[in-house]
Scaffold this motif. Structure first.
Motif, short mmCIF file in Angstrom:
data_model
loop_
_atom_site.label_atom_id
_atom_site.label_comp_id
_atom_site.label_asym_id
_atom_site.label_seq_id
_atom_site.Cartn_x
_atom_site.Cartn_y
_atom_site.Cartn_z
N GLY A 1 -54.93 64.37 -3.47
CA GLY A 1 -55.13 63.37 -4.50
C GLY A 1 -54.37 63.65 -5.78
N LEU B 1 -61.67 57.10 -10.90
CA LEU B 1 -61.54 57.17 -9.44
C LEU B 1 -62.89 57.30 -8.78
CD1 LEU B 1 -58.47 59.58 -9.17
CD2 LEU B 1 -58.54 57.21 -8.35
N ILE C 1 -52.74 54.27 -11.88
CA ILE C 1 -53.45 54.25 -10.59
C ILE C 1 -53.45 52.83 -10.02
CG2 ILE C 1 -55.66 54.62 -9.44
CD1 ILE C 1 -56.23 56.82 -11.50
N SER D 1 -60.22 63.59 -5.22
CA SER D 1 -59.64 64.54 -6.16
C SER D 1 -59.43 65.93 -5.56
CB SER D 1 -60.52 64.65 -7.42
OG SER D 1 -59.83 65.26 -8.48
N THR E 1 -54.17 59.62 -4.26
CA THR E 1 -54.33 58.74 -5.41
C THR E 1 -53.10 57.84 -5.45
OG1 THR E 1 -55.55 60.43 -6.63
CG2 THR E 1 -54.65 58.58 -7.90
#
Length: 294
Positions: A48, A61, A21, A44, A13
């Motif tokens: 991440g 995301l 982000i 994720s 991420t």
């Protein structure tokens, strides 16, 4: 099943300097992988920084990556933890319309028995509308899901289709390969062992370094699955230095330093993680320069 043969990558991420982000960097990263041969994307996961991403950020995301991806690659979503009822609730309430499978980590911190691990995943499997990839990473969970537990789950639940095994234990990989059902996938979660697992009959890898060097890494794994050891190890040996470096301090600080050197994203991480040291960043730049010469 064939969607998850080959190389999946556990996407970072990316964060801006204010630790929000960085969606522009994320778009570059997704396109970099799609254009260079990655077979599927994992959203994720540990890499991440899922434990410091909020539920609202996680939804954002998923939506953004699905928009960029446009159905080109399968998407796998990490939904796991040590609160079984909370995981069940997340599965029930998450929009999974763009997701092909769920990656679910073995319960951490609580240190359940093997029966506890089995009952946890039984409960998850019974509510999941999607295939499940189990994730065993004892170095992070402090609890090793033994091969007999993994295989018991594989035999008992049709929607448990694979395990991402990240115990860095060659014997455990071989035991899984020896005893698994024919249609159950053994995926390496250890970049340094991934080729050996593929050559022994594994179905591929969910990789960290692969997202930075997808062209080279995916080719290595494809050669390994095809049993072409000599050609595959030529690539493996070239990748060894950079693969070792990214895990020398912490993950994902190492891979973020690589992606920064490649001008894809920057190296910011959220506490309690800290960025790679200047020494590691310099070592990574030198390793990438050597790799470019080979």
């Amino acid at each position: 099943m064939t969607k998850f043969i080959g190389t999946g990558v556990a996407l970072i991420t990316p964060f801006k300097s204010d630790l929000s982000i960085d969606f522009d960097a994320l778009e570059r990263l997704v396109e970099h992988n799609i254009e260079n041969g990655t077979e599927y994307l994992v959203i994720s996961g540990t890499t991440g920084e899922s434990v410091t991403v909020t539920s609202e950020e996680k939804k954002a995301l998923i939506k953004f990556i699905a928009k960029v991806n446009k159905g080109r690659l399968p998407l796998v979503l990490g939904i796991g933890g040590n609160n079984t009822s909370a995981i069940i609730e997340e599965i029930k309430t998450t929009d999974l319309s763009d997701i092909s499978a769920i990656l679910s980590v073995s319960p951490y911190y609580s240190k359940p028995t093997q029966e506890g691990i089995y009952q946890h995943f039984k409960a998850v499997a019974e509510v999941s509308p999607l295939p499940i990839i189990l994730y065993n990473v004892p170095g992070r969970t402090s609890s090793n899901m033994l091969p007999e537990t993994t295989i018991r789950l594989a035999n008992d639940f049709e929607n448990i289709i694979a395990v991402k095994e990240a115990g860095n234990n060659v014997h455990q990989y071989l035991e899984l390969l020896r005893t698994k059902p024919d249609d159950f996938l053994i995926l390496s979660g250890d970049d340094d062992l991934a080729l050996g697992v593929a050559l022994a009959g594994g179905s591929g890898v969910i990789s960290v370094i692969g997202q930075a060097l997808p062209k080279e890494f995916t080719e290595m794994i494809r050669l390994g699955i095809a049993g072409k050891a000599k050609e595959a190890y030529e690539i493996h040996f070239k990748l060894m230095p950079i693969t070792g470096l990214i895990f020398s301090e912490n993950n994902p600080a190492g891979i973020k330093a690589v992606l920064e050197a490649l001008n894809i994203s920057n190296s910011h991480v959220r506490l309690p993680l800290v960025e790679a040291t200047d020494k590691l960043k310099n070592d990574i730049k030198l390793a990438l320069a050597e790799l470019a010469k080979s």
